[in-house]
Design a protein around this motif. Structure first.
Motif, PDB file in Angstrom:
ATOM      1  N   UNK A 123       4.056 -10.521 -16.127  1.00  0.00           N
ATOM      2  CA  UNK A 123       5.657 -10.243 -16.341  1.00  0.00           C
ATOM      3  C   UNK A 123       5.837  -8.939 -17.072  1.00  0.00           C
ATOM      4  N   UNK A 124       5.203  -8.896 -18.356  1.00  0.00           N
ATOM      5  CA  UNK A 124       5.500  -7.738 -19.046  1.00  0.00           C
ATOM      6  C   UNK A 124       4.870  -6.509 -18.318  1.00  0.00           C
ATOM      7  N   UNK A 125       3.614  -6.583 -17.595  1.00  0.00           N
ATOM      8  CA  UNK A 125       3.321  -5.253 -16.944  1.00  0.00           C
ATOM      9  C   UNK A 125       3.941  -4.784 -15.683  1.00  0.00           C
ATOM     10  N   UNK A 126       4.472  -6.059 -15.088  1.00  0.00           N
ATOM     11  CA  UNK A 126       5.263  -5.865 -13.868  1.00  0.00           C
ATOM     12  C   UNK A 126       6.705  -4.911 -14.289  1.00  0.00           C
ATOM     13  N   UNK A 127       7.498  -5.517 -15.308  1.00  0.00           N
ATOM     14  CA  UNK A 127       8.486  -5.276 -15.654  1.00  0.00           C
ATOM     15  C   UNK A 127       8.787  -3.993 -16.450  1.00  0.00           C
ATOM     16  N   UNK A 128       7.693  -3.435 -17.217  1.00  0.00           N
ATOM     17  CA  UNK A 128       7.704  -2.369 -17.923  1.00  0.00           C
ATOM     18  C   UNK A 128       6.689  -1.400 -17.671  1.00  0.00           C
ATOM     19  N   UNK A 129       6.200  -1.325 -16.298  1.00  0.00           N
ATOM     20  CA  UNK A 129       5.190  -0.412 -15.762  1.00  0.00           C
ATOM     21  C   UNK A 129       5.926   0.858 -15.541  1.00  0.00           C
ATOM     22  N   UNK A 130       5.092   1.871 -15.995  1.00  0.00           N
ATOM     23  CA  UNK A 130       5.836   3.312 -15.889  1.00  0.00           C
ATOM     24  C   UNK A 130       4.885   4.163 -14.962  1.00  0.00           C
ATOM     25  N   UNK A 131       3.971   3.667 -14.217  1.00  0.00           N
ATOM     26  CA  UNK A 131       3.134   4.338 -13.221  1.00  0.00           C
ATOM     27  C   UNK A 131       4.182   4.803 -12.198  1.00  0.00           C
ATOM     28  N   UNK A 132       3.535   5.923 -11.645  1.00  0.00           N
ATOM     29  CA  UNK A 132       4.413   6.595 -10.397  1.00  0.00           C
ATOM     30  C   UNK A 132       4.623   5.472  -9.321  1.00  0.00           C
ATOM     31  N   UNK A 133       5.781   5.912  -8.800  1.00  0.00           N
ATOM     32  CA  UNK A 133       6.303   4.820  -7.756  1.00  0.00           C
ATOM     33  C   UNK A 133       6.073   5.605  -6.284  1.00  0.00           C
ATOM     34  N   UNK A 134       5.719   4.830  -5.488  1.00  0.00           N
ATOM     35  CA  UNK A 134       5.587   4.978  -3.970  1.00  0.00           C
ATOM     36  C   UNK A 134       7.136   5.209  -3.289  1.00  0.00           C
ATOM     37  N   UNK A 135       7.254   6.283  -2.807  1.00  0.00           N
ATOM     38  CA  UNK A 135       8.659   6.462  -2.227  1.00  0.00           C
ATOM     39  C   UNK A 135       8.320   6.087  -0.648  1.00  0.00           C
ATOM     40  N   UNK A 136       9.519   6.000   0.089  1.00  0.00           N
ATOM     41  CA  UNK A 136       9.425   5.366   1.248  1.00  0.00           C
ATOM     42  C   UNK A 136       8.692   6.012   2.061  1.00  0.00           C
ATOM     43  N   UNK A 137       8.468   7.530   1.907  1.00  0.00           N
ATOM     44  CA  UNK A 137       7.705   8.312   2.985  1.00  0.00           C
ATOM     45  C   UNK A 137       6.449   8.386   2.614  1.00  0.00           C
ATOM     46  N   UNK A 138       5.942   7.485   1.584  1.00  0.00           N
ATOM     47  CA  UNK A 138       4.443   7.544   1.164  1.00  0.00           C
ATOM     48  C   UNK A 138       4.014   8.458  -0.024  1.00  0.00           C
ATOM     49  N   UNK A 139       5.173   9.477  -0.565  1.00  0.00           N
ATOM     50  CA  UNK A 139       4.880  10.214  -1.542  1.00  0.00           C
ATOM     51  C   UNK A 139       4.942   9.616  -2.825  1.00  0.00           C
ATOM     52  N   UNK A 140       4.029   9.832  -3.844  1.00  0.00           N
ATOM     53  CA  UNK A 140       4.307   9.199  -4.985  1.00  0.00           C
ATOM     54  C   UNK A 140       5.044  10.003  -6.072  1.00  0.00           C
ATOM     55  N   UNK A 141       5.849   9.421  -6.615  1.00  0.00           N
ATOM     56  CA  UNK A 141       7.000  10.146  -7.474  1.00  0.00           C
ATOM     57  C   UNK A 141       6.921   9.342  -8.839  1.00  0.00           C
ATOM     58  N   UNK A 142       7.330  10.384  -9.931  1.00  0.00           N
ATOM     59  CA  UNK A 142       7.210   9.976 -11.210  1.00  0.00           C
ATOM     60  C   UNK A 142       8.106   8.792 -11.526  1.00  0.00           C
ATOM     61  N   UNK A 143       7.671   7.719 -12.357  1.00  0.00           N
ATOM     62  CA  UNK A 143       8.433   6.769 -12.543  1.00  0.00           C
ATOM     63  C   UNK A 143      10.061   7.006 -12.990  1.00  0.00           C
ATOM     64  N   UNK A 144      10.082   7.906 -14.042  1.00  0.00           N
ATOM     65  CA  UNK A 144      11.357   8.284 -14.408  1.00  0.00           C
ATOM     66  C   UNK A 144      12.333   8.694 -13.526  1.00  0.00           C
ATOM     67  N   UNK A 145      11.856   9.715 -12.804  1.00  0.00           N
ATOM     68  CA  UNK A 145      12.469  10.160 -11.519  1.00  0.00           C
ATOM     69  C   UNK A 145      13.041   9.421 -10.698  1.00  0.00           C
TER      70      UNK A 145
END
Length: 509
Positions: A158-180
């Motif tokens: 749960x901790x890894x899921x809730x506080x994960x700061x790895x890049x996120x996958x946008x809907x179009x498949x492009x990876x986006x910085x977590x904070x952005x």
């Protein structure tokens, strides 16, 4: 012209929908803030209970408290950091708009956009935010890294899921910085709500770790592997020339238990009965005598061995009274305190004290100190030896009030998850956890509150119609409060109990 008016009309509808969404975020932020306050109180109660346990049983609970203190400090620091960002965020809004909950004006993303981002990169403040999330995640994971079990594995996941700061996958498949991905371009009220949700995740993590630490210790306590053999003498001292008589039992007494082998002072003991080892051997010379040996039994197809280690005193003749409370070393107001009072070597001892009465049987008394003033009571004991000599003694006992009760719903306390219809028919009660006496508390009334609704005063132990109507307006996932519970002590209705702790119910439907 008609087409232009149609476009203006569509734009107005979109504008109204936007305002409603902003208000919805504001209301969600309020609910999260209220839930965080309840979680903070719950965590404080956990820590207070753990501190008390650490004082009472330091060897068992001090290591747990040290780990709990470490995790609580990490959570408090990170929560305070998030709160400072929220304070700066709200400072950009007029006080009148905040006080009147005018969330529609909090539609601009400018503050966090300028604070966290510069072009495609993060500002030092933005990088600090990400670093603090990472530091909290790794700090808590490191603190519980030596704890094993499925529950701790789930907490780590749960901790890894809730506080994960790895890049996120946008809907179009492009990876986006977590904070952005989470904070760039969002309305201020949406970002404020996300920050409050992160605070909620911090407090929930803290709660799960604290409750699992305590639960793990309680499970360890009920395991037979943690019990010691206890020597229970027939009396506390023996005359020279007498035989020592007593029993050896395990801390968790079980009538169905049988022993494979028992050795005491180098001799095999064959006399066993109903989970007990019966001892009968010469008491020895005057002075302190040691009892040592081993007791063996089979559990889960393996032989368990527990060391026997105790001592007793052999005295030439009694010269002082032995006074002990049957259940504790203090006496409580509001209950009948059983007492055993005797003088070794004296067949019948006479005991006097305020509130002390004979309960029948040799040395059995009951003490009721409900009306006794002060914090101590003296018990005076006298008796006659066979030769006619009179011996006397006295001892002081502390007087305590009954511990603070806690409110219950269906016999459960604290934060409870329950369906709405189950709460409507449930009984509101009160109990005193971990109290040595079996007592009954009769609830005579309470207050009932649903967030956003007026508080309802209820007489009796069940929800009345007004409370049920208020409950029906609660939403799924909301936490209702039952507080200001009033109750009286069965058999001692005149005794004034301490204020009863509230109980919280999270609605699951």
């Amino acid at each position: 012209m008609i087409n232009l008016m149609y476009l203006v009309f569509i734009a107005m509808l979109a504008l109204n929908m936007s305002k409603e969404v902003l208000s919805a975020f504001g209301l969600m932020n309020e609910r999260l803030t209220e839930a965080n306050m309840s979680a903070e109180q719950r965590n404080s109660a956990y820590m207070a209970g753990l501190a008390e346990k650490a004082t009472e049983q330091p060897e068992k609970y001090v290591p747990l408290k040290a780990k709990a203190d470490e995790i609580t400090a990490l959570s408090a620091d990170f929560d305070a950091y998030i709160e400072s960002i929220k304070t700066d965020l709200k400072a950009t809004v007029k006080d009148d708009d905040m006080s009147t909950r005018n969330y529609e004006v909090m539609d601009k993303p400018d503050y966090l956009n300028q604070t966290f981002f510069v072009g495609d990169k993060l500002t030092p403040e933005g990088q600090q935010f990400v670093d603090n999330v990472d530091a909290y995640r790794e700090g808590v994971l490191d603190a519980i890294s030596d704890l094993e079990g499925e529950k701790y594995d789930k907490i780590r996941s749960d901790i890894n899921d809730k506080f994960d700061t790895a890049p996120e996958d946008r809907r179009d498949g492009v990876k986006v910085d977590w904070l952005k991905y989470h904070y760039e371009g969002f309305p201020m009220i949406a970002s404020l709500t996300k920050l409050t949700q992160m605070q909620s995740d911090v407090k929930t993590t803290n709660t799960e770790v604290l409750s699992t630490l305590l639960e793990g210790q309680l499970q360890s306590d009920v395991s037979l592997d943690n019990y010691e053999a206890i020597v229970v003498p027939e009396k506390t001292a023996f005359f020279s020339g007498e035989n020592f008589k007593g029993r050896v039992i395990l801390g968790r007494f079980d009538n169905s238990m049988t022993f494979d082998k028992v050795t005491v002072n180098g001799n095999d003991i064959e006399s066993t009965q109903a989970g007990q080892v019966l001892l009968d051997f010469p008491a020895g010379n005057v002075g302190e005598q040691e009892i040592s040996g081993v007791i063996q039994y089979v559990e889960n197809d393996s032989v368990k061995s527990i060391e026997i280690k105790s001592s007793y005193a052999v005295i030439p003749k009694p010269n002082a009274a032995v006074i002990s409370a049957d259940k504790m070393n203090v006496v409580y107001r509001g209950v009948k305190n059983p007492m055993t009072i005797s003088i070794p070597g004296v067949g019948q001892a006479n005991a006097t004290a305020p509130g002390l009465t004979s309960a029948g049987g040799s040395g059995k008394y009951v003490m009721d100190v409900t009306t006794v003033q002060g914090r101590e009571v003296n018990i005076n004991v006298t008796g006659s030896l066979p030769g006619g000599e009179t011996v006397s003694d006295s001892k002081s006992f502390r007087i305590k009030d009954i511990p603070r009760p806690v409110g219950t719903v269906r016999g459960e306390d604290g934060l409870i998850k329950m369906q709405r219809n189950a709460l409507e028919i449930s009984t509101i009660g009160a109990m005193i956890p971990d109290f040595d006496f079996e007592i009954s508390l009769n609830v005579t009334g309470f207050k009932f509150n649903v967030p956003g609704q007026p508080t309802v005063v209820v007489n009796g132990g069940r929800l009345n119609e007004a409370a049920k109507n208020t409950l029906r307006r609660a939403r799924r996932g909301e936490t209702v409060q039952i507080f200001d519970i009033t109750a009286n002590l069965a058999g001692a209705s005149g005794y004034r109990l301490q204020k009863i702790s509230p109980v919280f119910v999270e609605l699951t439907n």
